[in-house]
Design an enzyme around this catalytic site. Structure first.
Site, PDB file in Angstrom:
ATOM      1  N   THR A  74      57.984  29.209  20.938  1.00  0.00           N
ATOM      2  CA  THR A  74      57.879  30.600  20.482  1.00  0.00           C
ATOM      3  C   THR A  74      57.774  31.545  21.672  1.00  0.00           C
ATOM      4  O   THR A  74      58.486  32.557  21.751  1.00  0.00           O
ATOM      5  CB  THR A  74      56.641  30.754  19.567  1.00  0.00           C
ATOM      6  OG1 THR A  74      56.795  29.850  18.471  1.00  0.00           O
ATOM      7  CG2 THR A  74      56.497  32.172  19.052  1.00  0.00           C
ATOM      8  N   ASN A 153      66.993  24.094  13.262  1.00  0.00           N
ATOM      9  CA  ASN A 153      65.804  23.348  12.886  1.00  0.00           C
ATOM     10  C   ASN A 153      65.769  22.946  11.414  1.00  0.00           C
ATOM     11  O   ASN A 153      64.994  22.087  11.031  1.00  0.00           O
ATOM     12  CB  ASN A 153      64.545  24.158  13.210  1.00  0.00           C
ATOM     13  CG  ASN A 153      64.655  25.601  12.786  1.00  0.00           C
ATOM     14  OD1 ASN A 153      65.542  26.319  13.223  1.00  0.00           O
ATOM     15  ND2 ASN A 153      63.755  26.024  11.932  1.00  0.00           N
ATOM     16  N   GLN A 181      65.030  22.194  19.344  1.00  0.00           N
ATOM     17  CA  GLN A 181      65.270  21.007  18.506  1.00  0.00           C
ATOM     18  C   GLN A 181      66.206  20.005  19.174  1.00  0.00           C
ATOM     19  O   GLN A 181      66.357  18.884  18.693  1.00  0.00           O
ATOM     20  CB  GLN A 181      65.853  21.418  17.146  1.00  0.00           C
ATOM     21  CG  GLN A 181      64.875  22.142  16.240  1.00  0.00           C
ATOM     22  CD  GLN A 181      63.775  21.242  15.691  1.00  0.00           C
ATOM     23  OE1 GLN A 181      63.901  20.018  15.667  1.00  0.00           O
ATOM     24  NE2 GLN A 181      62.684  21.836  15.246  1.00  0.00           N
ATOM     25  N   SER A 201      60.293  22.947  23.971  1.00  0.00           N
ATOM     26  CA  SER A 201      58.931  22.793  23.454  1.00  0.00           C
ATOM     27  C   SER A 201      58.588  21.305  23.402  1.00  0.00           C
ATOM     28  O   SER A 201      59.314  20.516  22.789  1.00  0.00           O
ATOM     29  CB  SER A 201      58.852  23.397  22.052  1.00  0.00           C
ATOM     30  OG  SER A 201      57.589  23.139  21.492  1.00  0.00           O
ATOM     31  N   HIS A 203      56.263  19.442  21.928  1.00  0.00           N
ATOM     32  CA  HIS A 203      55.828  18.666  20.748  1.00  0.00           C
ATOM     33  C   HIS A 203      56.986  18.228  19.865  1.00  0.00           C
ATOM     34  O   HIS A 203      56.789  17.463  18.918  1.00  0.00           O
ATOM     35  CB  HIS A 203      54.757  19.418  19.946  1.00  0.00           C
ATOM     36  CG  HIS A 203      55.233  20.593  19.142  1.00  0.00           C
ATOM     37  ND1 HIS A 203      55.353  20.529  17.784  1.00  0.00           N
ATOM     38  CD2 HIS A 203      55.582  21.842  19.497  1.00  0.00           C
ATOM     39  CE1 HIS A 203      55.749  21.721  17.328  1.00  0.00           C
ATOM     40  NE2 HIS A 203      55.898  22.526  18.360  1.00  0.00           N
ATOM     41  N   CYS A 327      58.780  24.703  11.414  1.00  0.00           N
ATOM     42  CA  CYS A 327      57.402  24.594  11.877  1.00  0.00           C
ATOM     43  C   CYS A 327      56.480  25.447  11.035  1.00  0.00           C
ATOM     44  O   CYS A 327      55.357  25.718  11.406  1.00  0.00           O
ATOM     45  CB  CYS A 327      57.282  24.915  13.344  1.00  0.00           C
ATOM     46  SG  CYS A 327      58.384  26.161  13.854  1.00  0.00           S
TER      47      CYS A 327
HETATM   48  N1  PLP Z   1      62.657  27.209  17.975  1.00  0.00           N
HETATM   49  C1  PLP Z   1      62.979  26.232  17.113  1.00  0.00           C
HETATM   50  C2  PLP Z   1      64.421  25.935  16.838  1.00  0.00           C
HETATM   51  C3  PLP Z   1      61.981  25.499  16.474  1.00  0.00           C
HETATM   52  O1  PLP Z   1      62.314  24.530  15.614  1.00  0.00           O
HETATM   53  C4  PLP Z   1      60.630  25.808  16.755  1.00  0.00           C
HETATM   54  C5  PLP Z   1      59.539  25.085  16.035  1.00  0.00           C
HETATM   55  O2  PLP Z   1      59.774  24.471  15.031  1.00  0.00           O
HETATM   56  C6  PLP Z   1      60.346  26.829  17.672  1.00  0.00           C
HETATM   57  C7  PLP Z   1      61.374  27.498  18.270  1.00  0.00           C
HETATM   58  C8  PLP Z   1      58.933  27.190  18.028  1.00  0.00           C
HETATM   59  O3  PLP Z   1      58.405  26.229  18.884  1.00  0.00           O
HETATM   60  P1  PLP Z   1      56.800  26.093  19.078  1.00  0.00           P
HETATM   61  O4  PLP Z   1      56.283  25.422  17.860  1.00  0.00           O
HETATM   62  O5  PLP Z   1      56.658  25.266  20.306  1.00  0.00           O
HETATM   63  O6  PLP Z   1      56.285  27.479  19.274  1.00  0.00           O
END
Ligand code: PLP
Length: 387
Positions: A74, A153, A181, A201, A203, A327
């Site tokens: 994010t 995602n 992703q 990211s 996680h 998410c």
């Molecule tokens: N961008 C995409 C395509 C995602 O799938 C996600 C989370 O699911 C994010 C950004 C946000 O990532 P984070 O959870 O590390 O803030």
């Protein structure tokens, strides 16, 4: 309630890898120095941060000085997008993105719109794709930035970022991609893609939560997002999350070195899941691109079946799946990716059942899902909850 749990929500988050856990553990209690401190504990932490930066950069085909740690996808996305407001040489405040971006881009774009930016949200085709010609037609003389995700995602579509980036660069427009992703799941090389900025990211690839990075190509000026102690070359202040940074590097190294094997095994499981669900559940439809899709993503709509009760019933039999956004599964926000790619205005079709596999899943997990899903759906269809 079932005693067996099949976790099939790996696009939402993943289990921390043992390697990442082991590597990061000493940095909580043993080597807890602040990387900015001028003593041996500080030096130890600083070395860990810089070694991790080097490892991640190598995995992505970047140089170490092009990688900036953030709190996750994010933050990286927000940072890249907000830069369009503030870049010294930008031609204007026109930004091009898509209607299927994650909220970290989509809502950031909406907020920039409120601040006077002009945003073009490109529509996608039924597979969730954007063509280079479509992007070329949308670029204007005042376009400052294009931001298009590498892999979606929700429906798992992989977009042709290299070609799209070429189009933008031919018109001297900067290009960002949200690769959250994709990284750790399919090969991602920033130099091959040619992008100016790329978000990751940890996680999503079995690293810890709350840590990510923004790749910023050398020579691509970007104003800082957070101002303070001057960490990350004054671009992203704040004491570094050393254990998480170490864990991210370990997880990405592991994902990259096992990628061929994992992609192969996961794709086989996913394809069987798709085949068996489509053949055993009446009125089922696969979403996304049948060919250019993430190895682990299977996402379906089942006619007018409501998704929230389905996810709840699956949870009762031990299957962790999701509907809606990756998410924020609990979110009531309707899915833009689905609405767009399925080209429907029927509200019941805004949700899809998303089953996302990774290397922690087994063929027995797939057996379990295909053994239970048709019955759960059949029961829901005959009950008032599924209507
Ligand atoms: N961008 C995409 C395509 C995602 O799938 C996600 C989370 O699911 C994010 C950004 C946000 O990532 P984070 O959870 O590390 O803030």
């Amino acid at each position: 309630m079932s005693t067996r749990i099949v976790y099939a929500d790996n696009a939402a988050t993943t289990q921390l890898s043992d390697t990442a856990f082991d590597e990061m553990t000493p940095y909580f209690k043993e080597f807890y120095g602040n990387p900015s401190a001028a003593h041996s504990y500080g030096a130890k932490a600083k070395t860990a941060v810089e070694n991790s930066r080097k490892r991640i950069a190598t995995d992505l085909g970047a140089q170490s000085n092009e990688l900036f740690f953030t709190s996750g996808g994010t933050e990286s996305d927000n940072w890249a997008l907000y830069s369009a407001l503030n870049i010294p040489f930008v031609k204007g405040h026109h930004i091009i993105t898509t209607r299927i971006e994650h909220s970290a881009i989509f809502r950031a774009a909406k907020s920039l719109e409120e601040q006077g930016c002009d945003i073009t949200y490109l529509p996608v085709d039924r597979y969730g794709q954007i063509s280079p010609a479509q992007l070329a037609a949308a670029i204007r003389s005042d376009t400052a930035l294009v931001s298009i995700m590498l892999a979606n995602n929700e429906i798992g579509t992989i977009l042709p970022i290299m070609d799209l980036c070429n189009v933008a660069h031919k018109k001297h427009v900067r290009f960002h991609t949200d690769a959250v992703q994709a990284v750790g799941h399919i090969p991602v090389n920033v130099k091959e893609l040619g992008v100016d900025m790329l978000s990751i990211s940890a996680h999503k690839f079995r690293g810890p939560k709350g840590i990510g990075a923004l790749y910023i190509k050398n020579g691509c000026p970007l104003p800082p997002l957070l101002i303070g102690g001057g960490q990350e070359k004054h671009k992203r202040s704040g004491t570094e999350n050393v254990p998480a940074i170490v864990g991210m590097a370990a997880a990405l190294d592991e994902a990259v070195s096992n990628m061929d094997r994992n992609m192969n095994n996961i794709t086989i499981m996913r394809d069987r899941l798709i085949k068996e669900v489509l053949s055993s559940v009446p009125d089922s439809q696969l979403t996304g691109d049948p060919h250019h899709r993430l190895p682990g993503t299977a996402s379906f709509v089942f006619g007018s079946l409501k998704l929230a009760p389905l996810v709840a019933k699956l949870s009762e039999v031990g299957i962790c799946a999701s509907s809606g956004s990756a998410c924020s599964s609990g979110s009531t926000e309707l899915s833009r990716a689905l609405a767009e790619s399925l080209n429907t205005s029927a509200p019941e079709q805004y949700g899809a059942l998303r089953l996302t596999l990774n290397e922690c899943n087994t063929t027995e997990d797939v057996d379990y899902i295909v053994g239970h899903l048709p019955e759960v759906i059949a029961k829901l269809r005959t009950s008032r909850f599924g209507l």
